[in-house]
Design an enzyme around this catalytic site. Structure first.
Site, PDB file in Angstrom:
ATOM      1  N   ALA A   1       8.080  -4.301   8.113  1.00 51.49           N
ATOM      2  CA  ALA A   1       8.297  -5.718   8.371  1.00 51.49           C
ATOM      3  C   ALA A   1       9.748  -6.071   8.068  1.00 51.49           C
ATOM      4  O   ALA A   1      10.199  -7.162   8.371  1.00 51.49           O
ATOM      5  CB  ALA A   1       7.353  -6.553   7.533  1.00 51.49           C
TER       6      ALA A   1
ATOM      7  N   ASN B   1       4.570   0.038   1.547  1.00 47.84           N
ATOM      8  CA  ASN B   1       5.575  -0.928   1.113  1.00 47.84           C
ATOM      9  C   ASN B   1       5.090  -2.347   1.339  1.00 47.84           C
ATOM     10  O   ASN B   1       4.786  -3.069   0.389  1.00 47.84           O
ATOM     11  CB  ASN B   1       6.905  -0.665   1.846  1.00 47.84           C
ATOM     12  CG  ASN B   1       8.042  -1.505   1.281  1.00 47.84           C
ATOM     13  OD1 ASN B   1       7.818  -2.424   0.497  1.00 47.84           O
ATOM     14  ND2 ASN B   1       9.252  -1.209   1.684  1.00 47.84           N
ATOM     15  N   ASP B   2       4.963  -2.739   2.593  1.00 47.93           N
ATOM     16  CA  ASP B   2       4.578  -4.121   2.873  1.00 47.93           C
ATOM     17  C   ASP B   2       3.226  -4.490   2.271  1.00 47.93           C
ATOM     18  O   ASP B   2       3.023  -5.623   1.860  1.00 47.93           O
ATOM     19  CB  ASP B   2       4.527  -4.335   4.390  1.00 47.93           C
ATOM     20  CG  ASP B   2       5.899  -4.177   5.023  1.00 47.93           C
ATOM     21  OD1 ASP B   2       6.892  -4.448   4.332  1.00 47.93           O
ATOM     22  OD2 ASP B   2       5.966  -3.785   6.201  1.00 47.93           O
ATOM     23  N   VAL B   3       2.329  -3.514   2.182  1.00 49.00           N
ATOM     24  CA  VAL B   3       0.975  -3.835   1.710  1.00 49.00           C
ATOM     25  C   VAL B   3       0.918  -4.081   0.203  1.00 49.00           C
ATOM     26  O   VAL B   3      -0.126  -4.448  -0.323  1.00 49.00           O
ATOM     27  CB  VAL B   3      -0.047  -2.732   2.078  1.00 49.00           C
ATOM     28  CG1 VAL B   3      -0.154  -2.607   3.584  1.00 49.00           C
ATOM     29  CG2 VAL B   3       0.294  -1.409   1.445  1.00 49.00           C
TER      30      VAL B   3
END
Lengths: 487, 94
Positions: free
Chosen positions: A455, A413-415
């Site tokens: 995050a 997700n965050d990446v």
């Protein structure tokens, strides 16, 4: 323990050195050889093709070190030692055989804790029986000052490694919530305890042997205090950092015991862990200090929930995904920690195989911080028999998204969050991310729309025109896609 | 060995470690951690010295305890690294 090696002590030094039994130079040579073999073991890891030979070098190095020690010391009871090795070795071997690859991070954390504890035990043993280690001063009653400082440091680092790794293990293994635990005034407490440990080590070096126990207890406490405020997403840094500490602990013990094998190895492992921590921090665009200070998941999580909006998004089905990917020329798969949790790596590889049969060019893209430890995703894909030359690192593949027909995001997700590139207020701003937004079609497997990634920030990719959300358990969804592809 | 010689070895080894580890491919970072874990258990050398020493039963038992712990790591670390490395395969070119 000391020895007359290729590097001679100066006469003046020899006068103040304790009375030691002189061992022949071959012993020094043997320890040096095992140090060199350890260097070769790491060197082998520069490519998967040479890595297994490297691992054998490592084993040979260890064998030389152990045998050298056994034959050069009057072993009081060889059977006892062999039993101890057999018990430990048996346990280690069975664990290594049985452990699931997804559980690698907690296994490594557990192993780090053992190195730390072993360092503490050796330090305490040296404290009780300094004569055996050749660290008595000329009076033959007291431990050398310098050795006491080295010993104090070694025990302190070992204890920090131990308790820190135990907490990291508990967090990774789910025995303890991954959420950061924030004590009030934790920075003040932690810095004060660390300063106190250093003062105690210094004072212990000068005098007052009883302080030794103070060092041990405080170090156990600080290891615990340092790791509890660090959240799950920062675990790759923590695991690397503890890796580094276990090395420095071994090196400090090497200084105490004047053993080259331990010093070389400790330095190697210490720098290895430090470099990995640095790579991980850089991949998250965070400073090492801010990771150590902890609390990342907690603060950001609160902000992210507040910013949640009801924007329109498209839901796709397994059939949609199968159809579009079959027609695609190139598909880039981006796995994340969610894939590991769902154990979806095997079905994912089957999907890749099916697509390849349809003439699709399949590649895997791995972010440095995907998963819970450095290289975690690579191991899982390797376990699922994905050839390593189909797996690419961030900087090697990021330019290809513009030409890719499909970006297939599974458990990450965050990446892939473009906010890292554009939104200065985002907690992940500046983190290098995959340019998935440039791909023609994006499939995003996610358990539900509720989760916000580690995050805790919303992801614009969910709401893009070319994105289809595949909401299901990752493994179940990929299995359905496989079925649809087979039809 | 005097302190300066030991320190020299240590500093040089740090540099060697620095360059060697940067050359490790990121795909193998997990095996790297597993194998560094195994080799840092070279601390078993200290444990063996303690276990072998006459004079202090406490030190001996502590040493034996450390031997057990370090052995778990050595065998476990090398075996799991071997297991992981065996999984890294190249594409078969047909």
């Amino acid at each position: 323990m000391s020895f007359v090696g290729p590097i001679q002590t100066t006469p003046s030094m020899a006068d103040v050195m304790p009375i030691e039994h002189v061992v022949n130079p071959w012993v020094a040579f043997a320890y040096l050889a095992s140090g060199v073999l350890f260097i070769l073991a790491l060197r082998g890891l520069s490519s998967p093709a040479t890595s297994r030979r490297g691992n054998r070098f490592g084993m040979a190095g260890m064998l030389i070190a152990v045998i050298t020690t056994l034959v050069t010391h009057e072993i009081a009871s060889l059977p006892e030692i062999l039993v101890a090795i057999a018990i430990g070795g048996g346990i280690g071997f069975v664990i290594a055989r049985r452990i699931q690859m997804t559980a690698m991070p907690q296994l490594v954390a557990a192993f780090h804790s053992l190195v730390g504890l072993a360092a503490v035990l050796v330090g305490v043993a040296a404290y009780f029986n300094p004569g055996a280690f050749g660290i008595l001063d000329s009076s033959g009653l007291d431990i050398l000052k310098q050795s006491r400082i080295e010993m104090g440091l070694g025990v302190a680092i070992g204890a920090i490694t131990f308790s820190g790794s135990v907490i990291a293990f508990a967090k990774l293994n789910g025995n303890m919530s991954g959420a950061p635990i924030l004590l009030p005034a934790r920075h003040v407490i932690n810095l004060a305890v660390l300063a106190l440990i250093l003062v105690l080590v210094a004072v212990f070096g000068l005098d007052t042997p009883a302080l030794f126990w103070g060092i041990v207890i405080l170090s156990f406490a600080i290891g615990f205090l340092l790791i509890i405020p660090i959240g799950g997403a920062d675990m790759p840094v923590v695991v690397s950092m503890l890796n580094s500490y276990s090395g420095w602990a071994a090196a400090a013990m090497g200084f105490t015991l004047h053993n080259t094998a331990m010093i070389i190895t400790g330095a190697l492992v210490g720098s290895s862990g430090a470099i990995l921590s640095y790579i991980m921090c850089k991949a998250m665009n965070r400073s090492f200090i801010s990771v150590i200070a902890g609390g990342f998941g907690a603060e950001a999580g609160a902000g992210g929930a507040a910013a949640k909006t009801d924007r329109p998004w498209k839901r796709g089905s397994a059939e949609d995904a199968a159809f579009l990917m079959r027609e695609a020329e190139s598909v880039i798969i981006i796995p994340g920690y969610g894939m590991a949790v769902a154990q979806a790596q095997h079905v994912l590889r089957e999907m890749g195989d099916q697509l390849k049969k349809h003439g699709v060019n399949v590649k895997y893209a791995i972010h440095p911080v995907a998963g819970r430890m450095p290289g975690h995703m690579n191991v899982l894909l390797a376990e699922a028999n994905v050839p390593y030359d189909e797996v690419f690192e961030l900087e090697d593949i990021n330019g290809e998204f513009a030409q890719a027909d499909v970006a297939f995001i599974i458990g990450a997700n965050d990446v892939v969050n473009p906010a890292a590139k554009t939104d200065r207020s985002s907690p992940i701003y500046g983190m290098p991310v995959f340019d998935v937004d440039k791909a023609k079609t994006i499939f995003f497997i996610k358990r539900s729309m509720g989760g916000q990634g580690y995050a805790g920030v919303d992801n614009d990719v969910f709401y893009m025109d070319q994105t289809m959300m595949l909401l299901a358990d990752a493994k179940k969804m990929v299995e359905d896609i496989n079925k649809a592809l087979a039809d | 060995m005097d302190f300066i010689s030991i320190l020299s070895i240590f500093v040089m080894a740090c540099f060697v470690g620095y360059y060697v580890v940067w050359s490790v491919t990121p795909a193998l970072h997990t095996p790297l951690m597993a194998v560094t874990n195994a080799i840092s258990s070279v601390i078993i050398v200290g444990a063996l010295v303690a276990a072998a020493a006459a004079g202090s039963p406490t030190a001996k038992w502590l040493g034996l305890g450390a031997v057990v712990l370090a052995s778990v790591n050595i065998f476990g670390g090398f075996a799991v690294t071997e297991r992981m490395l065996a999984m890294y395969k190249k594409k078969d070119r047909k």
